[in-house]
Scaffold this active site. Sequence first.
Site, PDB file in Angstrom:
ATOM      1  N   ARG A  69      36.258  32.728  38.529  1.00 28.62           N
ATOM      2  CA  ARG A  69      36.909  32.329  39.753  1.00 28.62           C
ATOM      3  C   ARG A  69      35.828  31.515  40.460  1.00 28.62           C
ATOM      4  O   ARG A  69      34.520  31.879  40.659  1.00 28.62           O
ATOM      5  CB  ARG A  69      37.648  33.332  40.551  1.00 28.62           C
ATOM      6  N   TYR A 197      39.518  28.264  33.044  1.00 29.28           N
ATOM      7  CA  TYR A 197      39.201  29.440  32.903  1.00 29.28           C
ATOM      8  C   TYR A 197      39.996  30.435  33.850  1.00 29.28           C
ATOM      9  O   TYR A 197      40.361  30.212  34.858  1.00 29.28           O
ATOM     10  CB  TYR A 197      37.998  29.745  33.408  1.00 29.28           C
ATOM     11  N   GLY A 199      41.258  33.165  35.918  1.00 30.82           N
ATOM     12  CA  GLY A 199      42.061  33.177  37.224  1.00 30.82           C
ATOM     13  C   GLY A 199      42.084  31.999  37.898  1.00 30.82           C
ATOM     14  O   GLY A 199      43.006  31.542  38.919  1.00 30.82           O
ATOM     15  N   LYS A 206      46.301  35.469  39.829  1.00 32.82           N
ATOM     16  CA  LYS A 206      45.912  35.423  41.322  1.00 32.82           C
ATOM     17  C   LYS A 206      46.485  34.317  42.299  1.00 32.82           C
ATOM     18  O   LYS A 206      46.761  34.441  43.408  1.00 32.82           O
ATOM     19  CB  LYS A 206      44.390  35.116  41.266  1.00 32.82           C
ATOM     20  N   HIS A 226      46.067  43.415  45.506  1.00 40.34           N
ATOM     21  CA  HIS A 226      45.130  43.656  44.196  1.00 40.34           C
ATOM     22  C   HIS A 226      44.890  44.853  43.817  1.00 40.34           C
ATOM     23  O   HIS A 226      43.874  45.492  43.980  1.00 40.34           O
ATOM     24  CB  HIS A 226      43.870  42.908  44.690  1.00 40.34           C
ATOM     25  N   SER A 248      37.211  42.903  42.208  1.00 39.98           N
ATOM     26  CA  SER A 248      36.960  42.345  41.075  1.00 39.98           C
ATOM     27  C   SER A 248      36.182  43.086  40.291  1.00 39.98           C
ATOM     28  O   SER A 248      34.791  43.260  40.833  1.00 39.98           O
ATOM     29  CB  SER A 248      36.912  40.801  40.858  1.00 39.98           C
ATOM     30  N   LYS A 252      39.359  48.753  38.259  1.00 38.21           N
ATOM     31  CA  LYS A 252      40.796  49.012  38.223  1.00 38.21           C
ATOM     32  C   LYS A 252      41.390  49.273  36.985  1.00 38.21           C
ATOM     33  O   LYS A 252      42.149  50.182  36.628  1.00 38.21           O
ATOM     34  CB  LYS A 252      41.468  47.893  38.927  1.00 38.21           C
ATOM     35  N   THR A 253      40.856  48.654  35.778  1.00 36.39           N
ATOM     36  CA  THR A 253      41.467  48.691  34.446  1.00 36.39           C
ATOM     37  C   THR A 253      40.917  49.898  33.916  1.00 36.39           C
ATOM     38  O   THR A 253      41.796  50.743  33.276  1.00 36.39           O
ATOM     39  CB  THR A 253      40.979  47.314  33.656  1.00 36.39           C
ATOM     40  N   ASN A 254      39.619  50.364  34.219  1.00 38.03           N
ATOM     41  CA  ASN A 254      39.306  51.530  33.872  1.00 38.03           C
ATOM     42  C   ASN A 254      39.930  52.709  34.436  1.00 38.03           C
ATOM     43  O   ASN A 254      40.420  53.612  33.614  1.00 38.03           O
ATOM     44  CB  ASN A 254      37.723  51.894  34.368  1.00 38.03           C
ATOM     45  N   ASP A 277      45.861  45.384  37.600  1.00 42.70           N
ATOM     46  CA  ASP A 277      45.123  44.267  38.488  1.00 42.70           C
ATOM     47  C   ASP A 277      46.094  43.999  39.826  1.00 42.70           C
ATOM     48  O   ASP A 277      45.483  43.767  40.996  1.00 42.70           O
ATOM     49  CB  ASP A 277      45.327  43.092  37.678  1.00 42.70           C
ATOM     50  N   ASN A 369      31.097  38.020  32.525  1.00 44.70           N
ATOM     51  CA  ASN A 369      32.617  37.990  32.941  1.00 44.70           C
ATOM     52  C   ASN A 369      33.476  37.613  31.614  1.00 44.70           C
ATOM     53  O   ASN A 369      34.591  37.077  32.133  1.00 44.70           O
ATOM     54  CB  ASN A 369      32.704  37.151  33.997  1.00 44.70           C
ATOM     55  N   SER A 370      33.049  37.823  30.534  1.00 43.10           N
ATOM     56  CA  SER A 370      33.776  37.656  29.224  1.00 43.10           C
ATOM     57  C   SER A 370      34.967  38.730  29.505  1.00 43.10           C
ATOM     58  O   SER A 370      34.813  39.616  29.944  1.00 43.10           O
ATOM     59  CB  SER A 370      33.069  37.658  28.012  1.00 43.10           C
ATOM     60  N   GLY A 497      36.522  58.685  32.855  1.00 46.36           N
ATOM     61  CA  GLY A 497      37.576  60.009  32.727  1.00 46.36           C
ATOM     62  C   GLY A 497      37.483  60.777  33.696  1.00 46.36           C
ATOM     63  O   GLY A 497      38.337  61.669  34.294  1.00 46.36           O
ATOM     64  N   ASN A 499      36.827  60.607  36.811  1.00 45.17           N
ATOM     65  CA  ASN A 499      37.662  60.108  38.049  1.00 45.17           C
ATOM     66  C   ASN A 499      38.705  60.907  38.251  1.00 45.17           C
ATOM     67  O   ASN A 499      39.280  61.116  39.143  1.00 45.17           O
ATOM     68  CB  ASN A 499      37.555  58.951  38.126  1.00 45.17           C
TER      69      ASN A 499
HETATM   70  P1  GTP Z   1      39.050  42.735  37.763  1.00 44.98           P
HETATM   71  O1  GTP Z   1      39.710  42.475  36.389  1.00 44.98           O
HETATM   72  O2  GTP Z   1      37.982  41.774  37.530  1.00 44.98           O
HETATM   73  O3  GTP Z   1      39.949  42.848  38.606  1.00 44.98           O
HETATM   74  O4  GTP Z   1      38.251  44.115  37.347  1.00 44.98           O
HETATM   75  P2  GTP Z   1      38.758  45.475  37.494  1.00 44.98           P
HETATM   76  O5  GTP Z   1      38.708  46.259  38.819  1.00 44.98           O
HETATM   77  O6  GTP Z   1      39.717  45.990  36.702  1.00 44.98           O
HETATM   78  O7  GTP Z   1      37.278  46.356  36.686  1.00 44.98           O
HETATM   79  P3  GTP Z   1      37.157  47.053  35.212  1.00 44.98           P
HETATM   80  O8  GTP Z   1      37.899  48.327  35.414  1.00 44.98           O
HETATM   81  O9  GTP Z   1      37.244  46.034  34.268  1.00 44.98           O
HETATM   82  O10 GTP Z   1      35.684  47.469  35.475  1.00 44.98           O
HETATM   83  C1  GTP Z   1      34.431  46.732  35.677  1.00 44.98           C
HETATM   84  C2  GTP Z   1      33.145  47.287  35.300  1.00 44.98           C
HETATM   85  O11 GTP Z   1      32.993  48.540  36.142  1.00 44.98           O
HETATM   86  C3  GTP Z   1      33.089  47.553  34.051  1.00 44.98           C
HETATM   87  O12 GTP Z   1      31.756  47.370  33.428  1.00 44.98           O
HETATM   88  C4  GTP Z   1      33.328  49.138  33.878  1.00 44.98           C
HETATM   89  O13 GTP Z   1      32.246  49.575  33.087  1.00 44.98           O
HETATM   90  C5  GTP Z   1      32.417  49.393  35.514  1.00 44.98           C
HETATM   91  N1  GTP Z   1      33.352  50.791  35.690  1.00 44.98           N
HETATM   92  C6  GTP Z   1      34.714  51.156  35.822  1.00 44.98           C
HETATM   93  N2  GTP Z   1      34.656  52.367  36.364  1.00 44.98           N
HETATM   94  C7  GTP Z   1      33.670  52.965  36.459  1.00 44.98           C
HETATM   95  C8  GTP Z   1      33.148  54.219  37.047  1.00 44.98           C
HETATM   96  O14 GTP Z   1      34.055  54.982  37.051  1.00 44.98           O
HETATM   97  N3  GTP Z   1      31.714  54.492  36.852  1.00 44.98           N
HETATM   98  C9  GTP Z   1      30.992  53.059  37.016  1.00 44.98           C
HETATM   99  N4  GTP Z   1      29.636  53.768  36.821  1.00 44.98           N
HETATM  100  N5  GTP Z   1      31.331  52.131  36.458  1.00 44.98           N
HETATM  101  C10 GTP Z   1      32.593  51.770  36.348  1.00 44.98           C
HETATM  102  C1  SPV Z   2      39.531  39.154  39.046  1.00 42.81           C
HETATM  103  O1  SPV Z   2      38.719  38.510  39.380  1.00 42.81           O
HETATM  104  O2  SPV Z   2      39.877  39.998  39.936  1.00 42.81           O
HETATM  105  C2  SPV Z   2      40.233  39.272  37.765  1.00 42.81           C
HETATM  106  C3  SPV Z   2      40.012  38.263  36.853  1.00 42.81           C
HETATM  107  O3  SPV Z   2      41.240  40.026  37.668  1.00 42.81           O
HETATM  108  S1  SPV Z   2      40.900  36.562  37.403  1.00 42.81           S
HETATM  109  O4  SPV Z   2      42.007  36.398  36.523  1.00 42.81           O
HETATM  110  O5  SPV Z   2      39.763  35.648  36.734  1.00 42.81           O
HETATM  111  O6  SPV Z   2      41.133  36.621  38.730  1.00 42.81           O
HETATM  112 MN    MN Z   3      41.480  41.264  39.282  1.00 42.45          MN
END
Ligand code: GTP
Ligand code: SPV
Ligand code: MN
Length: 588
Positions: A69, A197, A199, A206, A226, A248, A252-254, A277, A369-370, A497, A499
């Site tokens: 973005r 690209y 977002g 977004k 978000h 970002s 969140k995904t994790n 997200d 950011n791949s 996990g 968490n």
């Molecule tokens: P966007 O899609 O950009 O909105 O990101 P997101 O908030 O979904 O983040 P995501 O879950 O993809 O995690 C982003 C990075 O944070 C990755 O490299 C993960 O490995 C790292 N990460 C996620 N959860 C944890 C955690 O509990 N501890 C640590 N140390 N790193 C974490």
């Molecule tokens: C973020 O950046 O928070 C994302 C990826 O979830 S994007 O769709 O590029 O905004």
């Molecule tokens: Mn996001």
Amino acid sequence: MTNNKSVLSWIEEMKELVKPDNVVWIDGSKEQIDALKKEAVETGEMIKLNEELLPDCYLHRTKENDVARVEARTFICCKNEEDAGPTNHWMDPQEAYKMLFDIARDSYKGRTMYVIPYSMGPIGSPLAQIGYEVTDSIYVVLNMNIMTRVGAAVEEVLGDSENWIKGLHAKCDVDPEKRYITHFPEDNYIISVNSAYGGNVLLGKKCFALRIASYLGKNDEWMAEHMLILGVEKPDGDVKYVTGAFPSACGKTNLAMLIPPEIYREKGYKVWTVGDDIAWMRKGPDGRLWAINPENGFFGVAPGTNEKSNPNALASTKKGTIFTNVCLNLDNNTVWWEGLDKNPPTNAIEWKGNPWNGKESTEKGAHPNSRFTAPAVNCPCISSEFNATAGVPISAIIFGGRRATTTPLVYQSRDWNNGVFVGSIMASETTAAATGAVGQLRHDPMAMLPFCGYHMGDYFAHWIEMGKILGDKAPKIFNVNWFRLDDEGHFIWPGFGDNFRVLEWILGRCEGTADAEETAIGYVPKAEDINLEGLDIDIDTLKSILYIDKERWAAEADEIENYYKIFGDKLPKELSDELAGLRARLAK
Ligand code: GTP
Ligand code: SPV
Ligand code: MN
């Protein structure tokens, strides 16, 4: 194709403007989508991956200048500059339309215009909204087809209503100097030029689901945030839902796809993913806050995703997925990224398209950011309520950021308004999800800094207002920080996990079963209140990340006071009162 007059006349307008060679209306059928995939492979826009190992999966590379973005080139175009507020870039709508239409004019010559009807949210849900995106990119069509509900069924629901969002995307020359991501909240209009690209161009995400939708929600008693949405199932089968706003690439995904530690799994605890997200939330008939995930897939960060950190995300990418800017393993025509495993391919092509030997190269194989674009149905832990038109009722809202110091592992706000304060003072280190420096601490209120479609002061006021609307049925508000560092720069908390141990405390607080200590910033668990069974971390270490350092927090309060100044008289009095309350408690 629709008979909707407002849609048809806008499409005519767009055709006049961008002059496509032909127009393809996306109906979402398998035949149509398959034909587009085939075409994208023929033109080199996508690479087909190993059909046995990764069926129906593709790799796409963007231009090197177009990998994230672009916040500096993202604009809110409303009549009064004041209404965009101090945290957004603003452009006058009439000037913006003129400039953008000049850039887009004739730009589809020799290209096809794809018209994508899409629903954000389960089709027909009272919380869902409809948009049309026109684009000259097959990559955009195929990603939108994963990320949203696309096609004929959407048009049927829309009927001849004029209540839909316009989105024009034009790749143009992918010129970073002429790249603009613009929003016209007063006109339900989005225009994005010179990018291809994620977002920047998947306009349902977004641009619509946060920037436009946050504005719509402000005027109609709902919220576009978000936030991930997850359900925690307890051994008795009861499921409690939680949302979480982290900036970002902050987890969140994790968290959304977390697998509880073994000691919990044995007892029957499970986590179900509703969204990773974005959450749209409104007061339900029972007075509680209900949330839907407006999306239909995951646009997830690839690096760091692996069998240990997030097996559910990895499993989600095993079919029907588009990978963007990851590394191509030529030995078996599959993909690789940093943190997938400890075996980088030696015969590979890195994200920019150059030959790459992972054992020798010091360059990265995948861009930081791949991303993967994976259908939600692939996710092994997808919630049974994923398509529920009413959404799910929310018990707790969690804010969180990437903070090496100061912010403890978890704390609970004192009440709703204090929770709004906690969200408003969020600060987090920047990540590769947006262009610019990485690792710089910046304020990111509610993780919405890049995504709020109007004045952030008014947005805070809307949060306060929602608390009044929800009354004693409002979710409890918490803050977490998985990212505290030790002196050597290692993460102290194991995260991922584990968490779940923090989630357990959070839900325990909602149900009145978990203990806490009242501190100046809110309710913090005593170390004994977090279950460490089966975890190799000693209680003193845990204490160190639960400790509230009053001096650091006093400095933080000074910083917040300074930050709050940018909102001027738009800062709700409730929040300056909260800051004063924090200071008073710190001084005690
Ligand atoms: P966007 O899609 O950009 O909105 O990101 P997101 O908030 O979904 O983040 P995501 O879950 O993809 O995690 C982003 C990075 O944070 C990755 O490299 C993960 O490995 C790292 N990460 C996620 N959860 C944890 C955690 O509990 N501890 C640590 N140390 N790193 C974490
Ligand atoms: C973020 O950046 O928070 C994302 C990826 O979830 S994007 O769709 O590029 O905004
Ligand atoms: Mn996001």
